[in-house]
Design a protein around this motif. Structure first.
Motif: not given
Length: 390
Positions: A175-190
């Motif tokens: 991730a940097d100032a212009n691109l980042a990840f919204y990582d919701n894999t914990p929710r999907v795994s749950a």
């Protein structure tokens, strides 16, 4: 591909049917398994009780989680965004886009939805078009970064804010100032783990499941592995077999499910990760002459899924509050615009829909794109207040 096998299948018969299953991408055939130990039986009884308690808790309308306030609120008035869906024809993905549109619209912005059609070229075209249109930001949904890395980077290089949403970082991208990840894999795994709990809560220690694994992305692949691990941990004495598919080869899903069922005749439960894929699974069940022998468990609570629950074709649907998920994706963009760290989507919010609670719901397409099935949308003002929107 070696998978654990149900415990009442003679080894010789399995060997023949296993070959047919493997040719169609179904897994689950193998060697004879030793008798179940007393320890495994005791562990399974405890796991069944845990699963029943979980399902009882999920059967009620959820409590919405808190939202981290934005330190320096961002004015979104007049800003333009594009939502790039991995596949907009899947109801749950489309509805997340509707939620993003609603959320950013409430803050004064506009959102255009672009369909990636489960195709890397189409995804890249959506990203390029967003750059050509000089949007302020792009939110993708369930698209692995490595599927369209150059196109994502080209946007970020132009100063466009990019949220790679619904997936974990991949391809070595940070991730940097212009691109980042919204990582919701914990929710999907749950959610995948919850589907295993739903099957065990219903079938107890006699559950023999066929897990239908969706392999579209690192998120779905990893989540199904988590769901299978949860099933084994909760009920070591239960049986489990697997078959795999992608949306691109969904036309073969009915055949692979049928082959897996024939290979594993003790199957009495089938877990399908997303409601959209239950119809071809039901075709496979009919083809294998397993109608009435197996119960179906799925998630995402699209309209067709809840109608199947009401009609008795599906036992449980672990609901996804799709508009809330869209607001979570939008929250990631607001955090990026504000220069804050984009938080992971680790809050597990669901509702277990069964015949016991689905009868009183209004089941139509209009209501699907509301929060009515989940007790209302009180979370929306929580997000707006966190964003500093009056």
């Amino acid at each position: 591909m070696s998978r654990p096998l149900f415990r009442s299948r003679p080894a010789r018969a399995l060997a023949a049917s296993a070959l047919a299953a493997s040719l169609l991408g179904a897994c689950g055939a193998g060697e004879k398994v030793a008798p179940v130990s007393a320890e495994a039986t005791a562990a399974g009884a405890a796991g069944v009780q845990q699963a029943k308690e979980s399902l009882a808790g999920w059967s009620k309308a959820p409590t919405w989680p808190k939202v981290t306030p934005i330190g320096k609120p961002v004015d979104l008035t007049g800003k333009k965004f594009t939502f790039v869906a991995l596949g907009d024809q899947i109801p749950v993905i489309h509805a997340v886009g509707v939620g993003v549109t609603e959320a950013l619209g409430a803050a004064g912005a506009t959102v255009k939805i672009c369909d990636g059609k489960f195709n890397p070229t189409a995804v890249a075209d959506c990203l390029k078009a967003a750059g050509d249109e000089k949007v302020d930001g792009v939110i993708s949904a369930f698209v692995d970064y490595q599927m369209a890395g150059p196109a994502f980077d080209a946007l970020a290089a132009k100063g466009v804010k990019v949220i790679v949403g619904g997936v974990a970082p991949s391809g070595g991208r940070k991730a940097d100032a212009n691109l980042a990840f919204y990582d919701n894999t914990p929710r999907v795994s749950a959610l995948h783990e919850a589907m295993s709990e739903a099957a065990i809560a219903d079938g107890g220690t006699s559950t023999n499941v066929l897990w239908v694994r969706l392999m579209d992305s690192t998120t779905t692949t990893g989540a199904s592995a988590q769901g299978i691990a949860k099933f084994k941990a909760l009920c070591p004495s239960c049986g489990i077999a697997e078959t795999e598919f992608t949306t691109a080869n969904v036309d073969k899903l009915a055949t692979s499910v049928s082959a897996a069922l024939v290979s594993n005749p003790d199957t009495n439960a089938v877990i399908v990760p997303v409601d959209s894929f239950v119809p071809p699974v039901l075709q496979g069940i009919l083809s294998a002459k397993f109608a009435g022998k197996v119960k179906v468990f799925s998630s995402s609570s699209d309209l067709a899924g809840l109608q199947r629950v009401k009609d008795g074709q599906q036992t449980t649907d672990l609901g996804t509050p799709v508009l809330f998920e869209g607001w979570k994706f939008a929250n990631g963009m607001v955090q990026l615009l504000a220069g804050q760290e984009v938080e992971k989507g680790s809050d597990f919010v669901t509702r277990a829909f069964t015949k016991d609670n689905v009868g009183g719901l209004t089941l139509d397409a209009k209501t699907y794109l509301t929060d009515d099935w989940f007790g209302g949308g009180a979370y929306k003002q929580t997000f707006l207040s966190a964003w500093g929107v009056k």
